[in-house]
Scaffold this motif. Structure first.
Motif, PDB file in Angstrom:
ATOM      1  N   ASP A   1     -30.345  12.950 106.919  1.00 65.76           N
ATOM      2  CA  ASP A   1     -30.609  12.636 108.322  1.00 65.76           C
ATOM      3  C   ASP A   1     -32.090  12.419 108.603  1.00 65.76           C
ATOM      4  OD1 ASP A   1     -27.983  12.656 109.219  1.00 65.76           O
ATOM      5  OD2 ASP A   1     -27.966  14.833 109.429  1.00 65.76           O
ATOM      6  N   CYS A   2     -32.910  12.324 107.573  1.00 64.47           N
ATOM      7  CA  CYS A   2     -34.331  12.048 107.775  1.00 64.47           C
ATOM      8  C   CYS A   2     -34.538  10.548 107.970  1.00 64.47           C
ATOM      9  CB  CYS A   2     -35.143  12.536 106.582  1.00 64.47           C
ATOM     10  SG  CYS A   2     -35.271  14.336 106.498  1.00 64.47           S
ATOM     11  N   ILE A   3     -35.292  10.200 108.998  1.00 68.93           N
ATOM     12  CA  ILE A   3     -35.525   8.802 109.362  1.00 68.93           C
ATOM     13  C   ILE A   3     -37.025   8.544 109.319  1.00 68.93           C
ATOM     14  CG2 ILE A   3     -35.289   7.097 111.206  1.00 68.93           C
ATOM     15  CD1 ILE A   3     -32.809   8.657 112.135  1.00 68.93           C
ATOM     16  N   HIS A   4     -37.412   7.395 108.763  1.00 67.42           N
ATOM     17  CA  HIS A   4     -38.830   7.063 108.606  1.00 67.42           C
ATOM     18  C   HIS A   4     -39.130   5.717 109.258  1.00 67.42           C
ATOM     19  CE1 HIS A   4     -39.700  10.183 105.512  1.00 67.42           C
ATOM     20  NE2 HIS A   4     -38.397  10.058 105.283  1.00 67.42           N
ATOM     21  N   LEU A   5     -40.282   5.660 109.893  1.00 69.47           N
ATOM     22  CA  LEU A   5     -40.819   4.413 110.432  1.00 69.47           C
ATOM     23  C   LEU A   5     -42.245   4.283 109.914  1.00 69.47           C
ATOM     24  CD1 LEU A   5     -39.596   4.666 114.151  1.00 69.47           C
ATOM     25  CD2 LEU A   5     -38.572   3.329 112.318  1.00 69.47           C
ATOM     26  N   ALA A   6     -42.511   3.232 109.172  1.00 66.94           N
ATOM     27  CA  ALA A   6     -43.836   3.040 108.572  1.00 66.94           C
ATOM     28  C   ALA A   6     -44.430   1.731 109.057  1.00 66.94           C
ATOM     29  CB  ALA A   6     -43.731   3.051 107.041  1.00 66.94           C
ATOM     30  N   ALA A   7     -45.757   1.709 109.215  1.00 64.59           N
ATOM     31  CA  ALA A   7     -46.430   0.567 109.834  1.00 64.59           C
ATOM     32  C   ALA A   7     -46.450  -0.660 108.934  1.00 64.59           C
ATOM     33  CB  ALA A   7     -47.862   0.952 110.221  1.00 64.59           C
ATOM     34  N   CYS A   8     -46.464  -0.482 107.612  1.00 71.20           N
ATOM     35  CA  CYS A   8     -46.587  -1.634 106.733  1.00 71.20           C
ATOM     36  C   CYS A   8     -46.100  -1.260 105.344  1.00 71.20           C
ATOM     37  CB  CYS A   8     -48.030  -2.125 106.682  1.00 71.20           C
ATOM     38  SG  CYS A   8     -49.207  -0.857 106.134  1.00 71.20           S
ATOM     39  N   ARG A   9     -46.137  -2.226 104.460  1.00 76.56           N
ATOM     40  CA  ARG A   9     -45.768  -1.970 103.082  1.00 76.56           C
ATOM     41  C   ARG A   9     -46.876  -1.196 102.383  1.00 76.56           C
ATOM     42  NH1 ARG A   9     -43.418  -7.967 101.340  1.00 76.56           N
ATOM     43  NH2 ARG A   9     -41.533  -7.907 102.637  1.00 76.56           N
TER      44      ARG A   9
END
Length: 1494
Positions: free
Chosen positions: A327-335
């Motif tokens: 249930d861990c969700i990640h949002l990253a700005a770029c590669r």
């Protein structure tokens, strides 16, 4: 029943309101579930009348007598006499308008949903199969958030090279203002950044606890994160990381923070960070190379999972809480190989700005990317000042945010898999908000060479077409921004300088042009509804989902568009369960649940419709309706005094009744709440039972009552206060079968509930006596629900039924022993017990039969006997006499031999249950002894002449005396009665042997296809009753009264193998390994629920122009017209030309007994002397299908008819056991089905020592079946209501051998009798006065058995009859004497068949001498005589071929084609059909190929 409209096909559309076609009365229309108007032409013959109208000017004769001489011919010349229409029916053809009216008011029958499903809900309509899991059972909340901001303002990290100028804004704050000269300014800016970041997140979720950590050290980070995890328990934590002031993450994904003195950058292992934050978590990484963090995080998860598994292996008893890493969700700005953009027009935290301030960022991006000059005068600073609030949708900024939410939600729903969409956009408000904004980040940052990453991965949506709609909305606002800015200044001044006085300043609204986005999207949704659902594009077998569905849900928030959105949403849900499933999965439920608090009148119709659709596919919403008393929305509408649109009030109240019924189903809290908050609900439902214009309302009102008091004694008490059970009993004769079935369900629930008291018992006995008349109902659904009612009644009063069963056993034994049980006064003979001393209660009926001198009792078993243990049993033999329990038990025994397999199965379960209980009771030992005695007495019964009589013959003899057939054998059940549970599981072998004829108990099944003895003709069930005549010489008078084939003793060809039995729709055979349990489950509620899963607002696929079904119907109509037109020129010449031209010959495997041609298809139906029905393509001499009629051994098919011939025809059959069956898809061996079956005649009795079995005539124009035969009445059944609507006394002691009727108006019918009389009846008169003419003068009229009587549909409407001695008569119903006649010249019973062409002036007779004779009807002139070809003529003992063998092959059947000039015939001693045609010449090729089927 379906109405046909043969008008202009593209324009003649059905008038539908929620699926019901309008009609003048319930009796005509029935209850359509849903009804479907079919577009075909009317019955053939009408067109013939229309062509004859213009050329005829016959007299208008009224009544049954004419003016003039005895023959009614005064004032007419010979030409007028020759071309007139008989019987004074010229008035039927006086005008073309009248003929058109007759042709247009036409219905198709037995095509309703109840016939297609047999009252069973298909397995695929079960909720588990039609609805997915749309509720969020594992809903998570983001309760805490750590906002770690690592900026270290003023110190750039060593691996970052910044441009000049470069992006500086962090949370829209410049961390190093241009005029700053000291460290305090930087510190203040840093604090403002943290404050703004928290505020931006609070706009997404106010309920989350935030902790901002500015430039954190590793110790601070660990302390705060571990503390938040403890307080958050198993809920989600948000971890936001801004790493713009520290180095980029390492290759392994480590991130950086500071030491205490801010002199070093300290790396933080992701493994440690996972330990501190735990799971579940929401991680936002705003830094360069952020994509590598996600990869490192996944590696850390694997290490944690491996460590947990290793710890569990070492210490299995150790209790540990497993982290939910999935249930861990990640949002990253770029590669991982990308750097954040440094464009000075963009904020430095562009990723955070997209996630937390999407509107501001989207407007800035639009201005930077817009190449047009429309809004070029708007600066970036001005664009930040759009007036309004995000939370107020009627302000410019609020409307933009509303549009943005709708667009991003819609893009995600269309691009993501539904489970992923549900997890990311419906599980957690914070996650949903961030992912909506993440879609904007994908679009914005891609332009600047950054591709935001996420886990779980979602598709790229930067180029979705809806972004263009967003750009349009932004541009419209920016174009009005100068005006809006001025308005903003005025409003601010008004608030700064409020007017003096007590009144506050009025709220000022912005005046601007609102966006057309939602209106345009609703229009697009409307276009989808009008076209896309019928397109070929499908997903998982359903039409492609509409892209605008999430927008429709957003529109529900607006009062301006709410009504339109609800109406469109109703139309979408009307498409079926798949549409409801989509709407629920996207989140419609909270919206429509909240709208139940609205009392807006205009919203009630769509809201009721939507809720009916939702509950039809998901019945788990009961607790939701209980909250805030949402169910009262529907109970209030059910009040007849409530406000509802008048044109649809009944339909919507029916939906409300359904919603309340679902709410109460198996939910006691719901029942209690309804009765408490809406005490008038029961009275309202009872009032709706009087609404004769709305069968749907009556049906669901009854089902609502059933659920209200089912297993809820308080509900039953409330119903008793309103005498509900008595008022429901009045619906036992409702003209709509669905209403009658629903009434039985309500009464069954009533009886099942509550304790037994003297008053309750008396009332429930009365109910049982009322519904017992429904045992002869024509609807299988009603009879099936009656078995359910009886199962409840038997279960509740089981001991009383044991007594009734025991006394029935004793009665059977005494009868078999030859005792005069009537004289002893111990047993009642008639089937109708007198209830509580009432004289012929219930109109003197039970089981649908009438008390009469020939009425029989229903047998408990096939045969019975024995006379022992009378002393022990005698005291109990008076207990059940003249009680409802004996009557119900007998009817249950009778219903176990019902012609429909499902009814028979249910009744056999009841019989098995009672008999099992009897054998397990203290009377079990005595019952076993009685059964042994019955078996021993049944082994051999002597005839009057001393010969042995077989069991089946005994059954036949008993049947001839009884009003209803005995329990065994079941004539149509597809399950073997030998396979009853007790036949395999009880140890009593004698019971199994005895029960070989009892339903559900048979040890062996009689061989229905064994060849008959040559000395025993199988004419029908009454064969054995003619046997005494065979043992003595026949007088001439006796011989004349017998059927023509009574003494045939001709060995015919070998019989065919058994034919397959057509199944009943959705029938499930009984599991013989399971013991019977009571009460039986009812299917009426589940079946009725499926009504709201079917489209009601749009025409069916068959009525859509251009569809395959529509085109097929159009083709059939054109073909029918062509056939009728091409045969018209042949009809006049057919009366003067020869008819002996062979045109076909093919073997059918058995001698045909009955034959009938289809009017338009190349189909010929034949039946043999047993139960086999074959369908032939006569043009190709090919068998299309063969199936069994399922009539019992010793009986045969006595009548065949086509119904609904103008479209897709069905076969209606009548058999000598009094049963009518209807088969659909008869020409397809893989799909042929039993549409319905019912016992049309229950009083089959021997008349004048001869019998005819069952004869009937079908009236397509008015939907009636006229049934007669070995009975004292002509029974009129209405196909639409499936009820017997009249019993017309035959007023003769002889059996009826033939029936014919006027097919135009349907009022007059004619019957031929076994004693030679012919009688005319008018249904418009009272039953006892309906006979208007009788031709029974034996000196002038017929003297012997009437072989056939027929009234032409077209032509001159000739009425022709023929008797077995060869005489033929032409009649006019206005005259007392025959119009013309042919004398009988042949031997006794020498004429075997009569066939009359429906439109041409010819008829044919078939004789015992193997000769067909054809005559015209105008002069009775002989046209042709010929002998059909036979493949094997036999002579006595020689075996060779000789002409002398013709006498061994009497003609058994002849049939004219209704339109073509063609005649078919067959003989006894040959299994072939011969086809002959007329010698008539076609003019100008008008009829080319018609006869030959080309």
């Amino acid at each position: 029943m379906t109405r046909i409209s043969p008008g202009n096909l593209p324009e003649d559309q059905p008038d539908r309101r929620n699926g019901h076609t309008n009609s003048d009365s319930d009796e005509d229309s029935g209850l359509h579930m849903p009804g479907t108007a079919r577009l075909t032409r009317a019955s053939s013959g009408i067109s013939d009348y229309q062509q004859e109208v213009s050329s005829r000017s016959g007299r208008r004769s009224r009544g049954y007598g004419g003016v003039g001489d005895e023959n009614g011919n005064e004032g007419e010349d010979e030409t007028e006499k020759e071309h007139r229409v008989r019987h004074g029916w010229e008035m039927q053809l006086d005008s073309l308008e009248r003929a058109n009216l007759l042709s247009q008011n036409f219905f198709m029958y037995y095509e309703d949903k109840r016939h297609e499903t047999a009252g069973n809900a298909p397995h695929y309509t079960k909720p588990d199969n039609i609805i997915g899991e749309w509720r969020m059972k594992d809903r998570l909340k983001t309760v805490s958030a750590v906002l770690a901001v690592c900026l270290n303002v003023g110190v750039d990290p060593p691996d970052v090279i910044k441009t000049n100028p470069c992006a500086r804004l962090e949370c829209w704050v410049d961390p190093v203002p241009p005029d700053s000269t000291n460290q305090s300014s930087s510190n203040n800016a840093n604090a403002q950044i943290g404050k703004n970041l928290q505020s931006q997140y609070e706009n997404l979720s106010l309920r989350t606890r935030y902790k901002v950590i500015l430039d954190p050290t590793i110790e601070e980070l660990k302390r705060y994160t571990t503390s938040l995890r403890k307080s958050s328990h198993s809920e989600r934590i948000l971890f936001h990381y801004n790493g713009h002031g520290v180095p980029k993450p390492t290759a392994s994904g480590e991130v950086w923070c500071f030491n205490r003195s801010y002199t070093q950058y300290i790396p933080i292992s992701l493994y440690d960070l996972q330990e501190w934050v735990g799971a579940p978590g929401l991680w936002v990484w705003d830094c360069s190379a952020a994509g590598g963090i996600i990869s490192g995080f996944m590696d850390g998860v694997q290490k944690h999972m491996h460590a947990s598994a290793e710890a569990a292996r070492r210490d299995p008893n150790r209790q540990q809480t497993l982290a939910r890493w999935e249930d861990c969700i990640h949002l990253a700005a770029c590669r991982e190989n990308e750097v954040l953009p440094t464009n000075p027009d963009l904020p430095a935290d562009i990723f955070t700005s997209c996630l937390t301030t999407p509107i501001k960022m989207a407007i800035r991006f639009f201005i930077l990317q817009n190449p047009l000059t429309t809004s070029s005068d708007i600066t970036l600073g001005q664009a930040n000042d759009i007036p309004g609030k995000v939370s107020e949708r009627r302000t410019p900024l609020g409307e933009l945010n509303w549009i943005f939410t709708a667009i991003t939600d819609t893009i995600a729903w269309n691009c993501l898999d539904k489970p992923l969409f549900k997890k990311l956009f419906r599980q957690d408000l914070m996650v949903a908000a961030l992912f909506r904004n993440f879609l904007l980040a994908q679009r914005v940052m891609r332009i600047y060479h950054c591709r935001p990453q996420c886990h779980p991965t979602i598709p790229d949506t930067h180029d979705h077409p809806l972004w263009q709609s967003w750009d349009l909305a932004v541009e419209m606002i920016l174009a009005q921004l100068p005006t809006l800015t001025k308005q903003q200044e005025v409003i601010e001044k008004a608030h700064e300088n409020p007017p003096t006085g007590a009144q506050p300043a009025p709220t000022l609204e912005y005046e601007y042009i609102h966006s057309d986005f939602f209106s345009d999207q609703l229009s697009a949704f409307e276009v989808y509804l009008s076209s896309a659902p019928a397109s070929s594009a499908t997903v998982n077998g359903h039409p492609k989902p509409p892209e605008q569905l999430p927008i429709v849900l957003q529109v529900l928030l607006s009062q301006v568009h709410r009504l339109r959105a609800l109406i469109l949403l109703s139309k979408f849900l009307d498409l079926g369960p798949w549409a409801v499933n989509l709407a629920l999965s996207i989140g419609i439920f909270p919206y429509v649940l909240k709208l139940l608090q609205s009392q807006a009148l205009e919203l009630k119709p769509p809201m009721v419709f939507i809720w009916a659709r939702i509950l039809a596919v998901d019945q788990t919403c009961q607790s939701d309706l209980l909250k805030d008393s949402g169910f009262q929305y529907f109970t209030n509408i059910m009040d007849p005094g409530s406000g509802m649109p008048s044109d649809s009030a009944a339909e919507h109240r029916a939906m409300c009744a359904f919603v309340v019924a679902i709410f109460c189903k198996d939910f006691k809290h719901g029942k209690a709440a309804v009765l408490k908050e809406a005490p008038g609900i029961i009275d309202n439902c009872l009032l709706h039972l009087n609404d004769l214009e709305s069968p749907l309302l009556r049906q669901f009102s009854l089902l609502c009552l059933s659920q209200l008091w089912k297993d809820y004694p308080e509900g039953k008490k409330k119903g008793i206060e309103f005498s509900a059970h008595r008022r429901i009993g009045d619906r036992s004769h409702d003209p709509v079968p669905e209403v009658r079935a629903a009434a039985l369900d309500a009464l069954a629930s009533f009886v099942e509930t509550g304790e037994i008291t003297d008053w309750v018992t008396s009332e429930e006995e009365t109910l049982a006596s009322v519904v017992s008349s429904m045992g002869m109902d024509g609807s299988i659904m009603v009879r099936k629900e009656l078995t359910v009612f009886y199962s409840v009644f038997i279960k509740k009063y089981e001991r009383r039924f044991l007594v009734a069963a025991w006394e029935q056993l004793l009665e059977e034994r005494d009868k078999k022993a030859g005792k005069d049980v009537d004289k002893e006064g111990e047993v009642e003979v008639e089937v109708l017990p007198q209830m509580d001393g009432a004289d012929e209660g219930m109109n003197g009926r039970i089981n649908g039969s009438r008390p009469a001198r020939h009425q029989r009792q229903v047998s408990f078993t096939v045969d019975a006997g024995g006379a022992e243990n009378e002393k022990e049993a005698a005291p109990s033999r008076l207990l059940s006499k003249k009680t409802i329990y004996r009557a119900v038990w007998r009817q249950v025994l009778s219903m176990s031999a019902d012609p429909h397999p499902e009814v028979a199965k249910n009744a056999s379960l009841l019989v098995d249950y009672v008999l099992h209980a009897l054998l397990e009771s203290p009377l079990g030992g005595y019952a076993n002894e009685v059964l042994d005695q019955i078996l021993s007495l049944n082994m051999k019964v002597k005839r009057p002449d001393g010969s042995a009589l077989a069991d089946m013959e005994l059954l036949s003899k008993q049947r001839s005396r009884d009003s209803r057939p005995g329990t065994p054998p079941s004539p149509s059940s597809t399950i073997s009665k030998a396979d009853g549970y007790f036949a395999k599981n009880l140890s009593m072998a004698n019971l199994a042997k005895m029960a070989k004829g009892a339903v559900g108990w048979r040890g062996t099944t009689p061989n229905r296809d064994a060849p008959p003895s040559p000395s025993q003709p199988h004419r029908g069930s009454m064969t054995a009753d003619r046997l005494p005549y065979r043992s003595r010489p026949l007088t001439a008078h006796d011989a004349a009264q017998l059927p023509p084939d009574a003494n045939d003793n001709i060995p015919g060809p070998a019989h065919q193998p058994p034919a397959p039995i057509p199944p009943s729709p959705h029938f499930t055979p009984r599991d013989v390994m399971q013991p019977p349990t009571l009460p039986l489950p009812s299917s009426i509620f589940a079946w009725s629920t499926s009504y709201f899963r079917e489209p009601q607002m749009r025409a069916s696929e068959a009525d859509e122009p251009g569809s395959i079904s529509y085109n097929s119907r159009l083709w059939r109509r054109n073909r029918n017209d062509k056939i009728i037109a091409s045969t018209q020129p042949l009809k006049e010449s057919a009366g003067s030309q020869r008819w002996d031209v062979p045109c076909g010959y093919f073997g059918i495997g058995a001698a045909p007994v009955k034959m009938v041609f289809h009017q338009f298809e190349n189909h010929l139906i034949t039946s043999d002397d047993r139960d086999s029905i074959a369908v032939w393509d006569w043009a190709e001499a090919r068998q299309l299908c063969r199936f069994s009629n399922s009539n019992p051994p010793g009986t045969r098919v006595t009548e065949l008819r086509f119904i609904n011939e103008d479209d897709q025809a069905m076969i209606m059959t009548g058999s000598s056991d009094g049963v009518i069956r209807i088969f659909r898809d008869y020409a397809q061996k893989d799909t042929v089905q039993l549409a319905t079956s019912f016992r049309a005649l229950s009083d089959l009795v021997v008349s004048d020592n001869a019998n005819a079995g069952l004869v009937f005539d079908w009236q397509q124009g008015c939907g009636r079946i006229l049934v007669a035969g070995d009975d004292r009445v002509v029974r009129v059944w209405h196909a639409g209501s499936e009820l017997c609507i009249a019993d017309i006394p035959a007023r003769s002691g002889s059996c009826i051998t033939s029936l014919t009727s006027d097919q135009v108006e349907g009022n007059v019918f004619v019957a031929g009798f076994g004693n030679g009389s012919v009688r005319v009846y008018d249904q418009r008169l009272r039953s006892h006065d309906s006979m208007v003419k009788s031709w029974d003068d034996r000196r002038r009229d017929h003297k012997s058995w009437v072989v056939g009587v027929h009234l032409q549909r077209g032509g001159t409407r000739e009425l022709i009859s023929a008797e077995s001695n060869g005489a033929v008569r032409l009649w006019d119903i206005r005259l007392q004497h025959p119009v013309n006649s042919l004398p009988g010249r042949g031997p006794s019973r020498g004429l075997r068949s009569l066939s009359v062409h429906e439109h041409a002036p010819v008829f044919a007779t078939g004789g015992a001498d193997h000769t067909i004779r054809v005559y015209n009807t105008t002069e009775l002139r002989h046209l042709s005589s010929f002998e059909p070809y036979m493949s094997n003529w036999r002579i006595g003992g020689g075996g060779g071929f000789a002409l002398g063998g013709r006498g061994n092959a009497p003609i058994t059947a002849t049939a004219f084609h209704p339109h073509r000039m063609m005649l078919a015939c067959g003989a006894v001693n040959d299994g072939h059909v011969n086809l002959f045609r007329c010698e008539a010449k076609e003019k100008d090729g008008a009829g080319k190929g018609v006869v030959d089927g080309e």
